[in-house]
Design a protein around this motif. Structure first.
Motif, PDB file in Angstrom:
ATOM      1  N   ALA A   1       0.818  -1.109  -0.045  1.00  0.00           N
ATOM      2  CA  ALA A   1      -0.153  -0.034   0.076  1.00  0.00           C
ATOM      3  C   ALA A   1       1.004   1.336  -0.190  1.00  0.00           C
ATOM      4  O   ALA A   1       0.658   2.256  -0.853  1.00  0.00           O
ATOM      5  N   CYS A   2       1.766   1.201   0.797  1.00  0.00           N
ATOM      6  CA  CYS A   2       2.776   2.294   0.928  1.00  0.00           C
ATOM      7  C   CYS A   2       3.561   2.761  -0.535  1.00  0.00           C
ATOM      8  O   CYS A   2       3.549   3.684  -1.021  1.00  0.00           O
ATOM      9  N   GLY A   3       3.931   1.470  -1.123  1.00  0.00           N
ATOM     10  CA  GLY A   3       4.833   1.757  -2.381  1.00  0.00           C
ATOM     11  C   GLY A   3       3.816   2.190  -3.449  1.00  0.00           C
ATOM     12  O   GLY A   3       3.878   2.943  -4.153  1.00  0.00           O
ATOM     13  N   LEU A   4       2.214   1.700  -3.284  1.00  0.00           N
ATOM     14  CA  LEU A   4       1.545   2.484  -4.343  1.00  0.00           C
ATOM     15  C   LEU A   4       1.203   3.771  -4.307  1.00  0.00           C
ATOM     16  O   LEU A   4       1.145   4.641  -5.122  1.00  0.00           O
ATOM     17  N   GLN A   5       1.140   4.184  -2.831  1.00  0.00           N
ATOM     18  CA  GLN A   5       0.778   5.536  -2.736  1.00  0.00           C
ATOM     19  C   GLN A   5       1.764   6.576  -3.110  1.00  0.00           C
ATOM     20  O   GLN A   5       1.668   7.459  -3.669  1.00  0.00           O
ATOM     21  N   GLU A   6       3.010   6.093  -2.858  1.00  0.00           N
ATOM     22  CA  GLU A   6       4.374   6.565  -3.193  1.00  0.00           C
ATOM     23  C   GLU A   6       4.249   6.784  -4.893  1.00  0.00           C
ATOM     24  O   GLU A   6       4.467   7.877  -5.279  1.00  0.00           O
ATOM     25  N   MET A   7       3.973   5.876  -5.434  1.00  0.00           N
ATOM     26  CA  MET A   7       4.040   6.007  -7.048  1.00  0.00           C
ATOM     27  C   MET A   7       2.975   6.677  -7.451  1.00  0.00           C
ATOM     28  O   MET A   7       3.188   7.598  -8.504  1.00  0.00           O
ATOM     29  N   VAL A   8       1.797   6.899  -6.685  1.00  0.00           N
ATOM     30  CA  VAL A   8       0.612   7.660  -7.384  1.00  0.00           C
ATOM     31  C   VAL A   8       0.952   8.917  -7.141  1.00  0.00           C
ATOM     32  O   VAL A   8       0.768   9.908  -7.690  1.00  0.00           O
ATOM     33  N   ASN A   9       1.576   9.259  -6.123  1.00  0.00           N
ATOM     34  CA  ASN A   9       2.119  10.554  -5.657  1.00  0.00           C
ATOM     35  C   ASN A   9       3.210  11.110  -6.675  1.00  0.00           C
ATOM     36  O   ASN A   9       3.030  12.362  -7.204  1.00  0.00           O
ATOM     37  N   LYS A  10       4.066  10.188  -7.047  1.00  0.00           N
ATOM     38  CA  LYS A  10       5.104  10.839  -8.083  1.00  0.00           C
ATOM     39  C   LYS A  10       4.299  11.075  -9.278  1.00  0.00           C
ATOM     40  O   LYS A  10       4.610  11.854 -10.133  1.00  0.00           O
ATOM     41  N   MET A  11       3.372  10.134  -9.775  1.00  0.00           N
ATOM     42  CA  MET A  11       2.708  10.282 -11.004  1.00  0.00           C
ATOM     43  C   MET A  11       1.840  11.673 -11.053  1.00  0.00           C
ATOM     44  O   MET A  11       2.012  12.450 -11.958  1.00  0.00           O
ATOM     45  N   ASN A  12       1.097  11.861  -9.854  1.00  0.00           N
ATOM     46  CA  ASN A  12       0.314  13.082  -9.852  1.00  0.00           C
ATOM     47  C   ASN A  12       1.339  14.378  -9.933  1.00  0.00           C
ATOM     48  O   ASN A  12       1.085  15.278 -10.604  1.00  0.00           O
ATOM     49  N   ASN A  13       2.320  14.276  -9.139  1.00  0.00           N
ATOM     50  CA  ASN A  13       3.374  15.388  -9.277  1.00  0.00           C
ATOM     51  C   ASN A  13       3.896  15.723 -10.705  1.00  0.00           C
ATOM     52  O   ASN A  13       4.018  16.806 -11.068  1.00  0.00           O
ATOM     53  N   SER A  14       4.372  14.606 -11.425  1.00  0.00           N
ATOM     54  CA  SER A  14       4.537  14.740 -12.858  1.00  0.00           C
ATOM     55  C   SER A  14       3.414  15.333 -13.700  1.00  0.00           C
ATOM     56  O   SER A  14       3.850  16.119 -14.333  1.00  0.00           O
ATOM     57  N   PHE A  15       2.156  14.949 -13.499  1.00  0.00           N
ATOM     58  CA  PHE A  15       1.030  15.533 -14.178  1.00  0.00           C
ATOM     59  C   PHE A  15       0.942  16.903 -13.982  1.00  0.00           C
ATOM     60  O   PHE A  15       0.824  17.952 -14.907  1.00  0.00           O
ATOM     61  N   LYS A  16       1.115  17.414 -12.567  1.00  0.00           N
ATOM     62  CA  LYS A  16       0.699  18.742 -12.142  1.00  0.00           C
ATOM     63  C   LYS A  16       2.022  19.586 -12.855  1.00  0.00           C
ATOM     64  O   LYS A  16       1.726  20.850 -13.440  1.00  0.00           O
ATOM     65  N   LYS A  17       3.462  19.315 -13.138  1.00  0.00           N
ATOM     66  CA  LYS A  17       4.482  19.936 -13.652  1.00  0.00           C
ATOM     67  C   LYS A  17       4.044  20.304 -15.190  1.00  0.00           C
ATOM     68  O   LYS A  17       4.644  20.899 -15.558  1.00  0.00           O
ATOM     69  N   ARG A  18       3.421  19.245 -15.674  1.00  0.00           N
ATOM     70  CA  ARG A  18       3.264  19.449 -17.183  1.00  0.00           C
ATOM     71  C   ARG A  18       1.766  20.022 -17.541  1.00  0.00           C
ATOM     72  O   ARG A  18       1.270  20.139 -18.302  1.00  0.00           O
ATOM     73  N   GLY A  19       1.288  20.509 -16.265  1.00  0.00           N
ATOM     74  CA  GLY A  19      -0.085  21.329 -16.413  1.00  0.00           C
ATOM     75  C   GLY A  19      -1.464  20.454 -16.775  1.00  0.00           C
ATOM     76  O   GLY A  19      -2.400  20.648 -17.214  1.00  0.00           O
TER      77      GLY A  19
END
Length: 134
Positions: A22-40
Motif C-alpha cells: 500500500a505504501c509503495g502504491l501511494q508513493e507511485m501515485v504521488n510521483k505520477m500526480n506530481n509529474s502530471f501537475k508539472k506538465r499542467g
C-alpha cells in the motif's frame, strides 16, 4: 520472469500501476500526480480506481489518497477488454466474453431470419462469407 518487474502498464491515456504494498502504491501515485501537475495536467480522481489482489472473499479496506481525496476501492475492473478481479480468477472474464459472443450471435441470427435480407445474403452469412452487394 524472476528478473522482470512490471510496475506500470500504459495504453493511450490509461495506466495500471502495480505495487507490492500500500505504501509503495501511494508513493507511485504521488510521483505520477506530481509529474502530471508539472506538465499542467490534472489526474481525474473520480475515474481512478484501486484494487487489492487477494485470495478469499473478504476485501481489505485500503485508503489511497490523491490530494486528500479518497480513491474508490473496487473488486473488479476492465482494462483493454479483459476483466480483472481482486481474487485473481479468470471465470468472470470468461463468462463476460462468452456473453458478449452470445449477443453477437443473436444479432447475426436475427439478421439471418429477417425477411428483408436476401436468400443469397443469408447463405453468405451462414457460410461465413461476406459478399458485397452493388
Amino acid at each position: 520472469m524472476d528478473e522482470l518487474s512490471v510496475k506500470r502498464l500504459l495504453y493511450i491515456d490509461d495506466q495500471v500501476i502495480l505495487a507490492p504494498s500500500a505504501c509503495g502504491l501511494q508513493e507511485m501515485v504521488n510521483k505520477m500526480n506530481n509529474s502530471f501537475k508539472k506538465r499542467g495536467m490534472k489526474l481525474n480522481v473520480c475515474k481512478t480506481k484501486v484494487m487489492v489482489f487477494e485470495m478469499g472473499k473478504s476485501m481489505t479496506e485500503y485508503d489511497l489518497l490523491i490530494e486528500g481525496k479518497k480513491v474508490e476501492l473496487v473488486k473488479e475492473f476492465v482494462c483493454l477488454g479483459s476483466m480483472f478481479t481482486n481474487d485473481g480468477k479468470h471465470d468472470r472474464n470468461i463468462e463476460r466474453r462468452v456473453n458478449t459472443g452470445n449477443k453477437v450471435n443473436g444479432v447475426l441470427l436475427a439478421n439471418m431470419n429477417s425477411k428483408s435480407v436476401s436468400r443469397q445474403a443469408r447463405l453468405a452469412i451462414h457460410n461465413g462469407v461476406l459478399i458485397p452487394t452493388v
